[in-house]
Design a protein around this motif. Sequence first.
Motif, PDB file in Angstrom:
ATOM      1  N   TYR A  96      17.354 -85.496  59.096  1.00  0.00           N
ATOM      2  CA  TYR A  96      18.110 -86.741  58.926  1.00  0.00           C
ATOM      3  C   TYR A  96      19.615 -86.491  59.035  1.00  0.00           C
ATOM      4  O   TYR A  96      20.328 -87.243  59.712  1.00  0.00           O
ATOM      5  N   ILE A  97      20.085 -85.454  58.383  1.00  0.00           N
ATOM      6  CA  ILE A  97      21.515 -85.182  58.395  1.00  0.00           C
ATOM      7  C   ILE A  97      21.988 -84.829  59.801  1.00  0.00           C
ATOM      8  O   ILE A  97      23.019 -85.336  60.265  1.00  0.00           O
TER       9      ILE A  97
ATOM     10  N   ASN B  36      25.240 -77.043  53.822  1.00  0.00           N
ATOM     11  CA  ASN B  36      26.274 -77.977  53.378  1.00  0.00           C
ATOM     12  C   ASN B  36      27.647 -77.562  53.876  1.00  0.00           C
ATOM     13  O   ASN B  36      28.459 -78.418  54.271  1.00  0.00           O
TER      14      ASN B  36
ATOM     15  N   ARG C 299      12.988 -82.406  56.292  1.00  0.00           N
ATOM     16  CA  ARG C 299      13.306 -83.820  56.553  1.00  0.00           C
ATOM     17  C   ARG C 299      14.778 -84.089  56.323  1.00  0.00           C
ATOM     18  O   ARG C 299      15.426 -84.809  57.098  1.00  0.00           O
ATOM     19  N   SER C 300      15.320 -83.530  55.244  1.00  0.00           N
ATOM     20  CA  SER C 300      16.742 -83.732  54.955  1.00  0.00           C
ATOM     21  C   SER C 300      17.607 -83.148  56.061  1.00  0.00           C
ATOM     22  O   SER C 300      18.580 -83.766  56.492  1.00  0.00           O
TER      23      SER C 300
ATOM     24  N   GLU D 117      10.284 -81.541  52.484  1.00  0.00           N
ATOM     25  CA  GLU D 117      11.417 -82.410  52.145  1.00  0.00           C
ATOM     26  C   GLU D 117      12.744 -81.806  52.592  1.00  0.00           C
ATOM     27  O   GLU D 117      13.643 -82.527  53.024  1.00  0.00           O
TER      28      GLU D 117
END
Length: 89
Positions: free
Chosen positions: A13-14, A76, A9-10, A6
């Motif tokens: 996508y980002i 981030n 995947r994040s 996961e």
Amino acid sequence: MANKRELKRSINYICSDLFAETVAASLYDKKASKENLEALLASILIIHDDFIRRVSYPEPGLAPKAYYKAIIEDFNKQVSEIIDHIQNL
């Protein structure tokens, strides 16, 4: 963090959204220099590759929970820097 899959995947996508936003911003803004655009796209790809690699191969000797928390914070922070660069195109 639920699991590595996961998290990967994040990241995928980002990074793909950032790449698409950069391309869209360059198409709508004719003033953007080609060198800045290419450098920004290259940095997105490097960030993607770096963080996927860091998730796949964790550093030995570190607590997993703290390690992945640090990865998420670093990711981030770098994403927010990329967003600032996209806005300044």
